[in-house]
Every structure is written in C-alpha cells, then in structure tokens.
Design a protein around this motif. Structure first.
Motif, short mmCIF file in Angstrom:
data_model
loop_
_atom_site.label_atom_id
_atom_site.label_comp_id
_atom_site.label_asym_id
_atom_site.label_seq_id
_atom_site.Cartn_x
_atom_site.Cartn_y
_atom_site.Cartn_z
N PHE A 259 23.87 32.40 31.05
CA PHE A 259 23.07 31.20 30.80
C PHE A 259 22.18 30.98 32.03
N GLY A 260 20.92 30.59 31.79
CA GLY A 260 20.02 30.40 32.92
C GLY A 260 18.79 29.61 32.56
N LEU A 261 17.77 29.72 33.42
CA LEU A 261 16.52 28.99 33.26
C LEU A 261 15.36 29.96 33.08
N VAL A 262 14.49 29.64 32.13
CA VAL A 262 13.26 30.39 31.91
C VAL A 262 12.14 29.38 31.72
N ASP A 263 11.21 29.33 32.67
CA ASP A 263 10.08 28.40 32.59
C ASP A 263 10.54 26.96 32.32
N GLY A 264 11.58 26.55 33.02
CA GLY A 264 12.05 25.18 32.88
C GLY A 264 12.91 24.91 31.67
N LEU A 265 13.26 25.96 30.92
CA LEU A 265 14.09 25.81 29.72
C LEU A 265 15.50 26.33 29.99
N LEU A 266 16.49 25.66 29.44
CA LEU A 266 17.88 26.11 29.50
C LEU A 266 18.09 27.13 28.38
N VAL A 267 18.60 28.31 28.75
CA VAL A 267 18.62 29.44 27.82
C VAL A 267 20.01 30.08 27.78
N ASP A 268 20.42 30.46 26.57
CA ASP A 268 21.71 31.12 26.32
C ASP A 268 21.45 32.55 25.87
N ARG A 269 21.92 33.54 26.66
CA ARG A 269 21.87 34.94 26.24
C ARG A 269 23.28 35.50 26.09
N ALA A 270 24.21 34.62 25.75
CA ALA A 270 25.60 35.05 25.59
C ALA A 270 26.08 34.88 24.16
N PHE A 271 25.88 33.68 23.60
CA PHE A 271 26.42 33.37 22.27
C PHE A 271 25.28 33.32 21.25
N VAL A 272 24.62 34.46 21.11
CA VAL A 272 23.54 34.65 20.13
C VAL A 272 23.80 35.96 19.40
N PRO A 273 23.27 36.12 18.19
CA PRO A 273 23.59 37.32 17.39
C PRO A 273 23.19 38.64 18.05
N ASP A 274 22.04 38.68 18.72
CA ASP A 274 21.58 39.92 19.36
C ASP A 274 21.18 39.58 20.79
N ARG A 275 22.18 39.49 21.66
CA ARG A 275 21.89 39.03 23.02
C ARG A 275 21.13 40.06 23.83
N HIS A 276 21.02 41.31 23.36
CA HIS A 276 20.24 42.32 24.07
C HIS A 276 18.75 42.04 23.94
N ARG A 277 18.34 41.42 22.84
CA ARG A 277 16.91 41.21 22.62
C ARG A 277 16.52 39.75 22.44
N HIS A 278 17.48 38.86 22.21
CA HIS A 278 17.16 37.48 21.89
C HIS A 278 17.95 36.51 22.77
N ALA A 279 17.46 35.28 22.79
CA ALA A 279 18.14 34.20 23.50
C ALA A 279 17.95 32.92 22.71
N ALA A 280 18.79 31.94 22.99
CA ALA A 280 18.68 30.63 22.32
C ALA A 280 18.22 29.60 23.33
N GLU A 281 17.20 28.83 22.96
CA GLU A 281 16.73 27.73 23.80
C GLU A 281 17.63 26.52 23.57
N LEU A 282 18.17 25.97 24.64
CA LEU A 282 19.12 24.87 24.54
C LEU A 282 18.54 23.53 24.93
N GLY A 283 17.32 23.52 25.42
CA GLY A 283 16.70 22.29 25.87
C GLY A 283 15.92 22.55 27.14
N SER A 284 15.46 21.47 27.74
CA SER A 284 14.66 21.55 28.95
C SER A 284 15.46 21.07 30.15
N ALA A 285 15.07 21.54 31.33
CA ALA A 285 15.69 21.03 32.55
C ALA A 285 15.48 19.51 32.66
#
Length: 474
Positions: A259-285
C-alpha cells in the motif's frame, strides 16, 4: 471458546487498577475463586476493594503467591521481573494478561459459529490513531465494530457484550502482548519500532520480541512498515498460518503486495484481482485528518488491515473522511500573531516527537519531562533543520539540551518553568515560546517525554497548553 473449568478455580488478579477490577469481576461472575493482590495500601485502593464484592482483596502484599493458585491474571503495568511471577514460575502457575483472558473467553457468532475476528495493531507510536481509523473504516463498511484493547472499549467488555461485534479493531501494547501466549489474530500490523518502555522489558530486543508476538499465527495478513525494516524482520521471524501474506505500507508508489501513495492518492496493490498490473484507489491523502506524513502512514496501515478483512475501497475512503483524531495528537489549538500552536502532548517518546517535528518547516519546540530511559541524539539530529528554537522543561531536560548541543549547536535553547508544575508552569512555557517564534512559525508541544513530573498526565499537559495559548490570544 475456553476449555478452562472456571467454577471454584483459584485465580489471582495482580493489580487493583481498571483492568484488574474488570478482570476480577469477570472471573467472579464465571464462578472462579478470585483473590486480588496489590502492593499498595492507600485510601483509594481500600475504597475499590470495598466495592469489589465476592472477591478476596490483599493489599500491601503484591509479591506472595497465595497457596493453591492455579492461574494469575495480571494488569499490564506489572513487569515480568515482579516477584509474584517468579513465584508463579516456580510453582508452574500460568500468567495471563487481560487480553489473553478475553481471547480465551470469546464467543462464537450465531451467523458463522466462529468468534468475531480480531484485526490488531501495535507499534511504538500511532497505535490508537490507526485502530480508531480502522474502526471508522469498518463502520463505514456496515460492520458492527469497536476500537478496543489499549483504547476505547475494554477488550473483556467487547468479547462479552450482549450484542456481539462482527469484528474488532484491537490496539495492543507490548505489555499486553507479553502476557498473551495463545493470541492468534486474523491480521495484524506493527507500525514502527523505537526504544520505549525499556525499563519494563529490560532491553530493546525483549521489547521488539513482545511486539512481534502480534504476528504469531496470523491468518490472512502481516502488515509492516516499509520505512522501518525492524517491522519486516518481525514478520520474517513469525510462525503464521499457511497462506498468510506479508503486506508493506509506505509513502512511496507501492510495489506488488504493498500500500502506498501515487500522486497524492492512497493505493492498494495487494488486495486486487491482478496486483501485477492493477491497483485500487482508496482515496486521497487529503481524506486523512490531519494529512501529516506519519498520519498518512497510519491511514495506509489501517486500510491494509481493512482490505485484508475484505472491506471495499469506497468504505476505506468514507471511513477515513469520517475520522477525527483524539485530543493531544498534532491538534491545532490556535493561531496568535501569525504563529500556529500545535498540541502533540501524546508524543511521549523521541520517535513520536520526530514524526511531529518532520511535519513543520520552522518550529519552536517545547520538549522535556520524564525520559523513561530514552536517548535523544537521533531526534536532535533529525530535528535540527526544522528548529527556530527549543524550550525545555521537566526533570530530564538536560538530556535533550545535551543532544541539541551536539547536533544542533546553532539552535537557541531556553529552559523554562524550573521547579514549577501545572498551569503556572505551562503559562510561562507558552510565553517564552511565543517570544521566540516569528510569523509563519509553529510552536509545537511534542515533549518526547512522559508528563508525570509536572502534570497529572499527557492530557492535562495538552489541556493546559491550549488554555495558555487561548490566554495568550486574549
């Protein structure tokens, strides 16, 4: 869930504090033969003892193990070196904390036949905020939950509640983890590790080992801090359930299983269907209040635990937006003559103070109190670029002064309120700090020390700071 036959079981409760009284009442109601022991013998303790009906209370002797004892349930503050526990070890008597007792007393939920899962958080700093964020997210997801453990609702009250919870957000201190041998939670996070409570644990190694107990037997996720390699080391050392995953969080763009930040967005690359290519946006900082870097890290840890439990991205965002931190945690209390005054009285160790100082570019820092065996060189070195001046208070102020002299020799250091306590002391401290600050600066109460040498607790210290600032504004 417990296999213990409680009726008539001789149980000793160590300590007549809040957790001890709660444990004694629960054990009494289970039918155990309860004896409470406490080394103190003051008027307040006697009043508590008088109210605790159906229980034997022994004051003035916290070291002797009553004959026939089969179990000790200890309050978190009793250190492992206590003579009572040496006697228990010699007699083969197990020692539990209130958390272990609660774990043993969990009840199955009608819908699943299993007890409510625990999502647990520990670390040197940020535990309460992270657990409260997590509870807010779970509530936004429609779950009946509570922040429990070392915060909010007693964990014993939570597991025995008449209306059961779906899931619990559990804050656990190193003390509580030390006395919880069978704890095996759904998912857990260690936020950070820095020297603290070493007088209780005896060494940094023992302190870290007790923190690491939170990962033992984890079912789904062990969440660790990418900026703190010691937390990842604890994951590597843990014996977890098959399939349990290591999930990192940090303030950079996340790699896979992070889990981390991309352009001020909170992002999940762990609990998504294809974490190798996709991420889920969880909100903004900016959905995090306040959006200080260390608080955004707390939010990412809370999000990771919630997602491990199956919460959707929208609930993470909504829960973070709804959350507001407790008092005395980087709380703005006023702006006077262009100077912002921040109350972070909860920063009772160097690690917490460092996180606050990093959030403000030009600071008059109010620090000092009881050091609890901590060192301040690393804190002073990191704080130096942010400091306009420092105002030092409390019993161990000289330790901070010496560290600043070594690592920030050009920073003006003023000692204030020598020999004073309470409101009188804080009024002088704020007056001195205001005289050092310039428009655009922050006066930051982040003491890096405990408060009891000058104030009742960190809450009173923060309240008196806010009152002094308000008086300054008038």
């Amino acid at each position: 869930m417990t296999q213990v036959e409680w009726p008539g079981l001789p149980v000793v409760v160590a300590g007549l504090g809040l957790s001890g009284v709660s444990a004694a009442r629960v054990l009494r109601d289970l039918g155990a033969a309860v004896t409470v022991v406490d080394g103190g013998d003051g008027e307040g303790l006697r009043a508590k003892a008088a109210e605790l009906t159906g229980v034997t209370v022994r004051l003035g002797d916290g070291a002797t193990l009553p004959e026939g004892t089969r179990l000790i349930v200890t309050s978190p503050g009793w250190p492992p070196s206590s003579p009572l526990f040496a006697a228990a070890e010699a007699a083969g008597v197990p020692v539990w904390g209130d958390v272990e007792l609660a774990w043993q007393l969990r009840r199955p939920l009608p819908a699943t036949g299993e007890p409510a899962p625990w999502l647990a958080v520990t670390g040197t700093n940020g535990k309460t905020t992270t657990v409260q964020m997590l509870a807010s997210i779970l509530t936004a997801a429609g779950r009946r939950t509570a922040a429990v453990g070392n915060v909010g609702v007693s964990v014993l009250d939570a597991v025995l509640a008449d209306e059961p919870y779906d899931v619990l957000a559990v804050e656990l201190s190193s003390y509580q983890l030390h006395w919880a041998p069978s704890l095996r939670v759904h998912s857990a996070a260690v936020l950070n590790l820095a020297p603290d409570h070493l007088d209780w644990h005896g060494s940094m190694e023992a302190y870290a080992a007790d923190k690491g107990r939170i990962y033992e037997g984890n079912q789904v996720a062990c969440v660790y801090n990418l900026a703190d390699p010691a937390t990842e080391a604890l994951v590597r050392e843990a014996d977890v359930a098959e399939g349990c995953r290591a999930i990192g969080f940090g303030l950079e763009a996340p790699a896979i299983s992070q889990f981390g930040l991309v352009d001020g967005l909170l992002v999940d690359r762990a609990f998504v269907p294809d974490r190798h290519r996709h991420a889920a946006e969880l909100g903004s900082a900016q959905d995090v209040h306040p959006p200080a870097p260390h608080n955004i890290a707390n939010a990412l840890a809370a999000a990771a635990l919630a997602r491990a439990y199956g919460v959707d991205a929208k609930a993470v965002r909504d829960g973070l937006r709804a959350f507001r931190p407790d008092a005395h945690r980087i709380a703005e209390v006023g702006v006077v003559d262009g100077v912002t005054y921040i109350d972070d009285s909860k920063a009772t160790n160097p690690h917490a103070a460092a996180a606050s100082l990093a959030a403000y570019p030009s600071t008059v820092w109010i620090a000092g109190g009881l050091a609890k065996g901590a060192a301040f060189d690393e804190l002073a070195e990191g704080a130096a670029p942010h400091l306009r001046a420092a105002v030092l208070i409390g019993a161990d102020r000289e330790l901070i002064r010496a560290a600043l002299a070594r690592h920030a020799p050009d920073v003006p250091v003023i000692e204030a309120a020598a020999g004073q306590t309470g409101a009188v002391a804080m009024t002088e401290v704020v007056r001195v700090a205001a005289g050092l600050a310039r428009a655009g600066d922050t006066v930051l109460l982040a003491p890096a020390c405990a408060s009891m040498d000058m104030f009742t607790n960190y809450g009173e210290r923060g309240d008196l700071f806010a009152a002094a600032v308000n008086e300054l504004g008038r």
